[in-house]
Scaffold this active site. Structure first.
Site, PDB file in Angstrom:
ATOM      1  N   HIS A 194      -4.191 -10.199  -5.766  1.00 57.36           N
ATOM      2  CA  HIS A 194      -3.823 -11.032  -6.798  1.00 57.36           C
ATOM      3  C   HIS A 194      -3.849 -12.490  -6.138  1.00 57.36           C
ATOM      4  O   HIS A 194      -2.533 -13.242  -7.205  1.00 57.36           O
ATOM      5  CB  HIS A 194      -2.722 -10.405  -7.579  1.00 57.36           C
ATOM      6  CG  HIS A 194      -0.872 -10.400  -6.379  1.00 57.36           C
ATOM      7  ND1 HIS A 194      -0.269 -11.351  -5.359  1.00 57.36           N
ATOM      8  CD2 HIS A 194      -0.900  -9.761  -5.308  1.00 57.36           C
ATOM      9  CE1 HIS A 194       0.701 -11.436  -4.573  1.00 57.36           C
ATOM     10  NE2 HIS A 194       0.294 -10.054  -4.619  1.00 57.36           N
TER      11      HIS A 194
HETATM   12  N1  UDP Z   1       5.246  -4.990  -2.259  1.00 60.28           N
HETATM   13  C1  UDP Z   1       5.702  -3.888  -2.545  1.00 60.28           C
HETATM   14  N2  UDP Z   1       6.107  -3.354  -4.190  1.00 60.28           N
HETATM   15  C2  UDP Z   1       4.607  -3.870  -4.080  1.00 60.28           C
HETATM   16  C3  UDP Z   1       3.514  -4.450  -4.060  1.00 60.28           C
HETATM   17  C4  UDP Z   1       3.736  -5.609  -2.426  1.00 60.28           C
HETATM   18  O1  UDP Z   1       7.572  -4.430  -2.773  1.00 60.28           O
HETATM   19  O2  UDP Z   1       3.923  -3.078  -5.457  1.00 60.28           O
HETATM   20  C5  UDP Z   1       5.547  -5.807  -1.288  1.00 60.28           C
HETATM   21  C6  UDP Z   1       4.727  -5.776  -0.109  1.00 60.28           C
HETATM   22  O3  UDP Z   1       5.745  -4.775   1.138  1.00 60.28           O
HETATM   23  C7  UDP Z   1       5.125  -7.002   1.206  1.00 60.28           C
HETATM   24  C8  UDP Z   1       5.202  -7.693  -0.042  1.00 60.28           C
HETATM   25  O4  UDP Z   1       5.178  -7.440  -1.099  1.00 60.28           O
HETATM   26  O5  UDP Z   1       6.403  -6.555   1.530  1.00 60.28           O
HETATM   27  C9  UDP Z   1       3.957  -8.764  -0.679  1.00 60.28           C
HETATM   28  O6  UDP Z   1       3.985  -9.415  -1.282  1.00 60.28           O
HETATM   29  P1  UDP Z   1       2.935 -10.468  -2.211  1.00 60.28           P
HETATM   30  O7  UDP Z   1       1.667  -9.739  -2.034  1.00 60.28           O
HETATM   31  O8  UDP Z   1       3.132 -10.695  -3.424  1.00 60.28           O
HETATM   32  O9  UDP Z   1       3.030 -11.283  -0.915  1.00 60.28           O
HETATM   33  P2  UDP Z   1       2.147 -11.909   0.356  1.00 60.28           P
HETATM   34  O10 UDP Z   1       2.147 -11.372   1.283  1.00 60.28           O
HETATM   35  O11 UDP Z   1       0.535 -12.630  -0.507  1.00 60.28           O
HETATM   36  O12 UDP Z   1       2.698 -13.317   0.132  1.00 60.28           O
END
Ligand code: UDP
Length: 356
Positions: A194
């Site tokens: 995303h």
């Molecule tokens: N996550 C979650 N449920 C989901 C998808 C992701 O709890 O359905 C958690 C995942 O384990 C991680 C975090 O959300 O800890 C990642 O979030 P995101 O991808 O939005 O953020 P980024 O890492 O890109 O900052």
């Protein structure tokens, strides 16, 4: 006790800060401010509930919008909180638009600013996150880095070495605090996708879907695709459909998702936090991006940066499926304690450190 503010922008901030907030609460009068950038239950409150974090003292209800409107609204609303509460210092984490708004409002009022997750660089200036993290690092009075190479990035940019600390990566303590609950007999792959760079350009989103379709036809293994609201909107806008074998599912709670990461045969993601979690859990993982700020995991060979080329992505998947991954050990321990100690030990000097 000193009054401080801990800022939460989006889902991964609640996750990463969950253990740190508990330590901060013991040592400071700690106010939690949530931007409200994520507002659905399964993108926000579920993480407070599952990780035992108390609910925020303020919710700024920023919701979604363009970059400028999100940052501007957040600054206006957060400035009101700062004027009312006059904290001794403010903590922000990460690189999202809310983190930038929190940091700008704080620095403009000359309130000391602490940035956790400092110094990560993808060297890809087109990414909104790269601009945000660079600006926040340069506004911050204290930069808390996960790894020595992140501090080196700051030094290369001319920041004062005495304002930067290396503590390890707090996600490891979060992963260790969770009791996993997910099981599935049949093998499956797990996808999260995303990031703006992947979903906002039709061509890139098409390449990723085409790759997933081919991955399914090669291995005949179910592909669970976590469908975030903004990816859904972009797919509708571009009239793109999921190929056969791809099973879109709504965003999951942390306990469920971490369990899926552990059980999956392969994780394909553009999330920085997900690649770290897979490295801790020992799950083969591919980064579906052209660049990454998690360079350590690529260098260790536990993660592969695929780029957006269908053949290269398929080849990376084949390689990842063919080998065992040792869980990584370089994220450290007692990270929340270390951060708390550094803040207690240095916060007296904050106001004397206007020099750059
Ligand atoms: N996550 C979650 N449920 C989901 C998808 C992701 O709890 O359905 C958690 C995942 O384990 C991680 C975090 O959300 O800890 C990642 O979030 P995101 O991808 O939005 O953020 P980024 O890492 O890109 O900052």
């Amino acid at each position: 006790m000193k009054k401080i503010i801990t800022c939460i922008g989006i889902r991964p901030d609640i996750i990463r800060l969950s253990q740190i907030i508990k330590k901060l609460d013991n040592n400071f009068e700690n106010l939690i401010v949530d931007s409200g950038q994520h507002y659905d239950y399964n993108l926000n409150k579920i993480f407070y509930d599952q990780l035992g974090v108390r609910l925020p003292d303020y919710n700024l209800n920023i919701k979604s919008g363009t970059h400028a409107s999100q940052v501007a609204r957040l600054m206006i609303e957060f400035e009101k909180v700062l004027m009312k509460e006059l904290p001794e210092f403010v903590i922000v984490l990460g690189d999202n638009n809310s983190s930038l708004g929190f940091a700008l409002a704080t620095a403009k009022m000359n309130i000391p600013l602490v940035h956790i997750e400092s110094g990560m660089r993808s060297k890809n200036w087109f990414m909104p996150e790269e601009k945000n993290r660079k600006i926040i690092d340069h506004l911050a009075d204290m930069n808390i880095c996960y790894l020595p190479e992140h501090k080196n990035n700051l030094l290369r940019e001319g920041l004062n070495p005495r304002r930067s600390w290396v503590v390890g990566n707090p996600i490891i303590e979060v992963v260790q605090s969770v009791k996993l609950s997910f099981s599935q007999e049949k093998p499956f792959y797990l996808v999260t996708c995303h990031r703006a760079e992947n979903i906002e350009l039709k061509q890139n989103l098409e390449i990723i879907l085409q790759f997933l379709g081919k991955l399914y036809s090669h291995y005949n293994t179910e592909i669970k695709f976590i469908l975030m609201p903004k990816t859904k909107i972009m797919m509708e806008k571009y009239e793109l459909k999921f190929p056969e074998g791809i099973n879109p599912i709504p965003p999951q709670g942390f306990i469920e998702f971490l369990g899926m990461e552990k059980e999956a045969d392969l994780v394909l993601t553009d999330s920085g936090t997900v690649v770290e979690e897979c490295a801790i859990l020992g799950t083969p993982c591919l980064t579906i991006r052209e660049s990454t700020e998690r360079v350590d995991l690529i260098e260790l060979g536990v993660n592969t940066l695929t780029g957006l080329d269908v053949d290269q992505m398929l080849e990376s998947a084949t390689l990842a499926l063919s080998r065992d991954i040792e869980p990584v050990l370089h994220y450290g321990k007692n990270i929340a304690d270390k951060i708390c100690n550094i803040l207690i030990g240095n916060s007296l000097n904050f106001h004397k450190k206007a020099d750059r």
